[in-house]
Design a protein around this motif. Structure first.
Motif, PDB file in Angstrom:
ATOM      1  N   TRP A  39       4.413  52.411  98.246  1.00  0.00           N
ATOM      2  CA  TRP A  39       5.689  52.290  97.542  1.00  0.00           C
ATOM      3  C   TRP A  39       5.597  52.702  96.076  1.00  0.00           C
ATOM      4  CZ3 TRP A  39       6.121  49.172  93.281  1.00  0.00           C
ATOM      5  CH2 TRP A  39       5.159  48.182  93.099  1.00  0.00           C
ATOM      6  N   ARG A  40       4.412  52.561  95.465  1.00  0.00           N
ATOM      7  CA  ARG A  40       4.275  52.874  94.029  1.00  0.00           C
ATOM      8  C   ARG A  40       4.574  54.350  93.744  1.00  0.00           C
ATOM      9  NH1 ARG A  40       2.012  48.574  91.386  1.00  0.00           N
ATOM     10  NH2 ARG A  40       1.061  46.985  92.713  1.00  0.00           N
ATOM     11  N   TRP A  41       4.392  55.193  94.729  1.00  0.00           N
ATOM     12  CA  TRP A  41       4.629  56.625  94.514  1.00  0.00           C
ATOM     13  C   TRP A  41       6.117  56.967  94.430  1.00  0.00           C
ATOM     14  CZ3 TRP A  41       1.425  60.216  92.847  1.00  0.00           C
ATOM     15  CH2 TRP A  41       0.070  59.894  92.858  1.00  0.00           C
ATOM     16  N   THR A  42       6.977  56.049  94.849  1.00  0.00           N
ATOM     17  CA  THR A  42       8.410  56.291  94.652  1.00  0.00           C
ATOM     18  C   THR A  42       8.772  56.197  93.169  1.00  0.00           C
ATOM     19  OG1 THR A  42       9.001  53.962  95.025  1.00  0.00           O
ATOM     20  CG2 THR A  42       8.986  55.419  96.945  1.00  0.00           C
ATOM     21  N   PHE A  43       7.900  55.565  92.375  1.00  0.00           N
ATOM     22  CA  PHE A  43       8.046  55.551  90.914  1.00  0.00           C
ATOM     23  C   PHE A  43       7.258  56.703  90.285  1.00  0.00           C
ATOM     24  CE2 PHE A  43       9.243  51.259  91.961  1.00  0.00           C
ATOM     25  CZ  PHE A  43      10.201  50.924  91.020  1.00  0.00           C
ATOM     26  N   PHE A  44       6.004  56.845  90.701  1.00  0.00           N
ATOM     27  CA  PHE A  44       5.145  57.863  90.082  1.00  0.00           C
ATOM     28  C   PHE A  44       5.672  59.284  90.270  1.00  0.00           C
ATOM     29  CE2 PHE A  44       1.369  54.797  90.747  1.00  0.00           C
ATOM     30  CZ  PHE A  44       1.530  54.274  89.476  1.00  0.00           C
ATOM     31  N   VAL A  45       6.422  59.522  91.359  1.00  0.00           N
ATOM     32  CA  VAL A  45       6.913  60.867  91.636  1.00  0.00           C
ATOM     33  C   VAL A  45       7.853  61.362  90.540  1.00  0.00           C
ATOM     34  CG1 VAL A  45       8.974  60.199  92.966  1.00  0.00           C
ATOM     35  CG2 VAL A  45       7.776  62.331  93.513  1.00  0.00           C
ATOM     36  N   ASN A  46       8.468  60.425  89.796  1.00  0.00           N
ATOM     37  CA  ASN A  46       9.366  60.829  88.705  1.00  0.00           C
ATOM     38  C   ASN A  46       8.632  61.486  87.540  1.00  0.00           C
ATOM     39  OD1 ASN A  46      11.738  59.774  89.896  1.00  0.00           O
ATOM     40  ND2 ASN A  46      11.239  57.729  89.168  1.00  0.00           N
ATOM     41  N   VAL A 106      14.560  62.806  74.946  1.00  0.00           N
ATOM     42  CA  VAL A 106      14.242  61.381  74.785  1.00  0.00           C
ATOM     43  C   VAL A 106      14.500  60.635  76.091  1.00  0.00           C
ATOM     44  CG1 VAL A 106      14.927  59.241  73.611  1.00  0.00           C
ATOM     45  CG2 VAL A 106      14.623  61.337  72.290  1.00  0.00           C
ATOM     46  N   GLY A 107      15.627  60.945  76.762  1.00  0.00           N
ATOM     47  CA  GLY A 107      15.938  60.305  78.032  1.00  0.00           C
ATOM     48  C   GLY A 107      14.880  60.578  79.089  1.00  0.00           C
ATOM     49  N   LEU A 108      14.433  61.821  79.171  1.00  0.00           N
ATOM     50  CA  LEU A 108      13.382  62.179  80.138  1.00  0.00           C
ATOM     51  C   LEU A 108      12.072  61.456  79.826  1.00  0.00           C
ATOM     52  CD1 LEU A 108      14.012  66.015  80.463  1.00  0.00           C
ATOM     53  CD2 LEU A 108      14.006  64.385  82.363  1.00  0.00           C
ATOM     54  N   THR A 109      11.699  61.433  78.552  1.00  0.00           N
ATOM     55  CA  THR A 109      10.446  60.778  78.160  1.00  0.00           C
ATOM     56  C   THR A 109      10.482  59.292  78.485  1.00  0.00           C
ATOM     57  OG1 THR A 109      10.217  62.377  76.358  1.00  0.00           O
ATOM     58  CG2 THR A 109       8.869  60.386  76.236  1.00  0.00           C
ATOM     59  N   GLY A 110      11.595  58.637  78.125  1.00  0.00           N
ATOM     60  CA  GLY A 110      11.723  57.208  78.414  1.00  0.00           C
ATOM     61  C   GLY A 110      11.744  56.922  79.908  1.00  0.00           C
ATOM     62  N   PHE A 111      12.418  57.779  80.668  1.00  0.00           N
ATOM     63  CA  PHE A 111      12.487  57.589  82.116  1.00  0.00           C
ATOM     64  C   PHE A 111      11.094  57.706  82.735  1.00  0.00           C
ATOM     65  CE2 PHE A 111      13.781  58.119  86.463  1.00  0.00           C
ATOM     66  CZ  PHE A 111      15.033  57.513  86.555  1.00  0.00           C
ATOM     67  N   ALA A 112      10.302  58.667  82.251  1.00  0.00           N
ATOM     68  CA  ALA A 112       8.943  58.843  82.769  1.00  0.00           C
ATOM     69  C   ALA A 112       8.073  57.624  82.459  1.00  0.00           C
ATOM     70  CB  ALA A 112       8.323  60.100  82.173  1.00  0.00           C
ATOM     71  N   LEU A 113       8.165  57.110  81.229  1.00  0.00           N
ATOM     72  CA  LEU A 113       7.372  55.932  80.842  1.00  0.00           C
ATOM     73  C   LEU A 113       7.780  54.714  81.669  1.00  0.00           C
ATOM     74  CD1 LEU A 113       7.278  56.364  76.956  1.00  0.00           C
ATOM     75  CD2 LEU A 113       5.361  56.603  78.555  1.00  0.00           C
ATOM     76  N   ALA A 114       9.099  54.529  81.847  1.00  0.00           N
ATOM     77  CA  ALA A 114       9.581  53.408  82.650  1.00  0.00           C
ATOM     78  C   ALA A 114       9.102  53.529  84.096  1.00  0.00           C
ATOM     79  CB  ALA A 114      11.108  53.340  82.599  1.00  0.00           C
ATOM     80  N   ALA A 173      15.220  48.254  84.828  1.00  0.00           N
ATOM     81  CA  ALA A 173      16.256  48.187  83.790  1.00  0.00           C
ATOM     82  C   ALA A 173      16.055  49.309  82.774  1.00  0.00           C
ATOM     83  CB  ALA A 173      16.221  46.823  83.100  1.00  0.00           C
ATOM     84  N   ALA A 174      14.787  49.570  82.414  1.00  0.00           N
ATOM     85  CA  ALA A 174      14.501  50.648  81.455  1.00  0.00           C
ATOM     86  C   ALA A 174      14.849  52.011  82.051  1.00  0.00           C
ATOM     87  CB  ALA A 174      13.030  50.609  81.048  1.00  0.00           C
ATOM     88  N   ALA A 185       3.324  48.325  88.292  1.00  0.00           N
ATOM     89  CA  ALA A 185       3.746  46.926  88.158  1.00  0.00           C
ATOM     90  C   ALA A 185       2.796  45.976  88.894  1.00  0.00           C
ATOM     91  CB  ALA A 185       5.164  46.755  88.701  1.00  0.00           C
ATOM     92  N   ALA A 186       2.381  44.931  88.157  1.00  0.00           N
ATOM     93  CA  ALA A 186       1.486  43.931  88.732  1.00  0.00           C
ATOM     94  C   ALA A 186       2.242  42.688  89.159  1.00  0.00           C
ATOM     95  CB  ALA A 186       0.408  43.561  87.712  1.00  0.00           C
ATOM     96  N   ASN A 187       3.493  42.585  88.743  1.00  0.00           N
ATOM     97  CA  ASN A 187       4.272  41.402  89.092  1.00  0.00           C
ATOM     98  C   ASN A 187       5.765  41.747  89.099  1.00  0.00           C
ATOM     99  OD1 ASN A 187       5.172  41.229  86.286  1.00  0.00           O
ATOM    100  ND2 ASN A 187       3.122  40.399  85.866  1.00  0.00           N
ATOM    101  N   GLN A 188       6.550  40.759  89.471  1.00  0.00           N
ATOM    102  CA  GLN A 188       8.000  40.938  89.590  1.00  0.00           C
ATOM    103  C   GLN A 188       8.639  41.316  88.256  1.00  0.00           C
ATOM    104  OE1 GLN A 188      10.389  37.938  91.864  1.00  0.00           O
ATOM    105  NE2 GLN A 188      11.228  37.434  89.852  1.00  0.00           N
ATOM    106  N   ALA A 189       8.222  40.664  87.180  1.00  0.00           N
ATOM    107  CA  ALA A 189       8.831  40.907  85.866  1.00  0.00           C
ATOM    108  C   ALA A 189       8.636  42.354  85.422  1.00  0.00           C
ATOM    109  CB  ALA A 189       8.252  39.948  84.826  1.00  0.00           C
ATOM    110  N   MET A 190       7.431  42.899  85.638  1.00  0.00           N
ATOM    111  CA  MET A 190       7.167  44.290  85.262  1.00  0.00           C
ATOM    112  C   MET A 190       8.055  45.251  86.046  1.00  0.00           C
ATOM    113  SD  MET A 190       3.048  44.779  84.754  1.00  0.00           S
ATOM    114  CE  MET A 190       3.172  46.548  84.501  1.00  0.00           C
ATOM    115  N   LEU A 191       8.208  44.975  87.333  1.00  0.00           N
ATOM    116  CA  LEU A 191       9.009  45.872  88.175  1.00  0.00           C
ATOM    117  C   LEU A 191      10.485  45.834  87.764  1.00  0.00           C
ATOM    118  CD1 LEU A 191       8.885  47.797  90.614  1.00  0.00           C
ATOM    119  CD2 LEU A 191       9.513  45.859  92.055  1.00  0.00           C
ATOM    120  N   LEU A 192      11.009  44.628  87.568  1.00  0.00           N
ATOM    121  CA  LEU A 192      12.421  44.507  87.189  1.00  0.00           C
ATOM    122  C   LEU A 192      12.667  45.094  85.803  1.00  0.00           C
ATOM    123  CD1 LEU A 192      13.349  40.936  88.503  1.00  0.00           C
ATOM    124  CD2 LEU A 192      13.633  43.139  89.625  1.00  0.00           C
TER     125      LEU A 192
END
Length: 510
Positions: A170-177, A86-94, A112-113, A101-108
């Motif tokens: 920079w987006r690939w620092t998220f997608f790589v997860n 569950v932790g891995l799945t949630g981390f991947a979705l986050a 947090a997620a 992320a299209a804006n600041q709120a999505m990124l923040l």
């Protein structure tokens, strides 16, 4: 998902399981630094203000640090394998949301997620390791590999973050997860088996969850505010007071309730308490030096992000050697304290070498020897520390005991960054006030002031690392291998302190 294995027999898939557990741990550790490199680019693209940019880092740290104990107990209640997947799945979705992320709120929100699911994933990973490897020698090897990843992954994150940001975006620092998480989750689902009778069936301690989460969030955020607003700011003081009150109330509640979130036996057992204290202090020094060397190389020496990442690779290699070769080979032959105390002492010597930094210090002559010694010392100490933290623990408490290891590291990191950064900034200000610009002009004076601040703070790190070594030497008393008797985890833990003749890495019996 619910398959179990007779815990009296070695799990035939345990080495395959180690691959997927280590992959997940690498993902979590990478994420603590990989986004830092990408932050300026993300800030420009999404229009994040300077005042809010720190929240990209802080949102992750608060959720991760605040929810670790809760995540550890959830792993005990649900079962480690389920919590891990569950932790891995949630981390991947986050991570996917963060990358898109299209804006600041999505990124923040995504950060947090990530922190919340990381708080479920990290204790589950360490506790899975603790209950999967029950033979002392095999356990030493497994924890050597895991410790190398836990300690050296942050430096790899700097390098990977620089490469991804410079050559992709920079987006690939998220997608790589996402591929990390998918491979680890699939592997865990099909390979990892839950030990029989390892689940905690007691009710969840809701008051403990609320008090611990709010207390830890206040503590971590207090150090974050201290770094930005100063130690004497009313908001900083208020957060520390709130943290003290909440955590004191948490301790009181835990001593009274029937099924506590954090059973006192987990932290009062002498060896585990010594590990949590010494490891937390060691991380303060390590994070501080890591931070100042990054600043020094990029701001003073003018290194690029990628070159800075490569500069740290010898430390990672030394960490791997210290953990998988020195620590693993000796931990079944000598008491754990005789690895941890010298390991932290060698790290202190490494930091002592780094106090010689000046504006023109050569990388091979000053920085490289310090980094190699730092990696060897911390790697040697981390391996027995990780193993001893779950030493003799009941399977039903493995998740929360593992969470305490992560909590000590998380809080140590927050303290290290805030405390030593404040010390450095104060020393730099004093230096600039006491000196006037010479032949090199204001720019040279500013660089001299920065280096003075860094070295002044590194002196503090030397002292902190020495205290960690002293605590490891005096508190930790798990002795030589030679007995397979496991310390009791019942009651107050009074019978848990291992004598000089007990195993340095005892077998976890079920």
């Amino acid at each position: 998902m619910s398959r179990t294995v007779d815990s009296r027999l070695p799990d035939p898939s345990r080495w395959k399981a180690l691959v997927f557990i280590s992959l997940a741990q690498l993902m979590v550790v990478l994420d603590s630094t990989i986004v830092n490199i990408a932050l300026p680019s993300a800030q420009r693209d999404l229009g994040i203000s300077d005042a809010n940019k720190q929240w990209v880092i802080t949102a992750y740290a608060l959720a991760f640090g605040g929810l670790l104990l809760f995540g550890g107990r959830i792993a005990d209640l649900w079962g480690r394998k389920r919590a891990f997947v569950v932790g891995l799945t949630g981390f991947a979705l986050a991570s996917a949301i963060g990358g898109a992320a299209a804006n600041q709120a999505m990124l923040l929100g995504s950060r947090a997620a990530q922190g919340a699911f990381g708080a479920l994933l990290a204790p589950a990973a360490l506790s899975l390791l603790a209950v999967t490897f029950t033979d002392a020698r095999e356990r030493a090897k497994a924890f050597g590999i895991f410790g190398a990843i836990a300690g050296g992954g942050g430096a790899v994150g700097l390098l990977l973050g620089g490469v991804l940001t410079e050559y992709l975006n920079w987006r690939w620092t998220f997608f790589v997860n996402i591929p990390f998480a998918i491979v680890a989750a699939l592997g865990a689902y099909f390979v990892i088996r839950e030990p029989e009778g390892g689940r905690n069936r007691s009710a969840l301690d809701i008051p403990g969850v609320v008090l611990s989460t709010l207390g830890l969030v206040s503590l971590v955020y207090g150090f974050t505010r201290a770094e930005t607003n100063g130690w004497s700011a009313p908001s900083t003081i208020g957060l520390f007071v709130a943290a003290g009150v909440l955590l004191a109330a948490f301790g009181l509640v835990e001593s009274k309730v029937k099924a506590p979130l954090l059973p006192m036996r987990v932290v009062t057992e002498r060896n585990r308490g010594g590990v949590y204290a010494s490891l937390g202090l060691a991380i303060i020094g390590l994070f501080g030096v890591f931070l100042f060397l990054t600043y020094y190389l990029q701001v003073v020496q003018g290194y690029s992000a990628i070159r800075t990442g490569f500069a740290f690779l010898p430390m990672v290699a030394a960490f791997v050697v210290g953990s998988t070769q020195i620590g693993t080979r000796l931990v079944t032959r000598v008491p754990a304290r005789r690895l941890m105390a010298p390991g932290f002492a060698v790290a202190a010597v490494a930091m002592l070498l780094l106090t010689r930094l000046d504006i023109g210090s050569s990388y091979p002559g000053v920085i490289l020897p310090g980094l190699v010694l730092l990696g060897l010392g911390m790697g040697t100490a981390f391996m027995p520390a990780m193993s001893l933290a779950t030493h003799g623990i009941q399977p039903q408490d493995a998740g929360v005991a593992s969470a305490m290891v992560n909590t000590s590291q998380q809080v140590g990191g927050a303290i290290g960054t805030a405390l030593l950064n404040t010390v450095a900034a104060s020393a730099t200000t004093s230096y600039l006030a006491a000196h006037t610009a010479g032949a090199g002009g204001p720019k040279l004076l500013q660089a001299q002031g920065l280096v003075h601040g860094y070295t002044h703070a590194i002196w503090w790190a030397v002292g902190i690392e020495a205290i960690a070594a002293l605590i490891a030497l005096t508190f930790i008393n798990a002795g030589r291998p030679g007995s397979t008797r496991v310390a009791s985890s019942d009651g107050d833990g009074a019978g848990s302190a291992a004598s000089e003749d007990e195993a340095a890495v005892p077998v976890v019996m079920h």
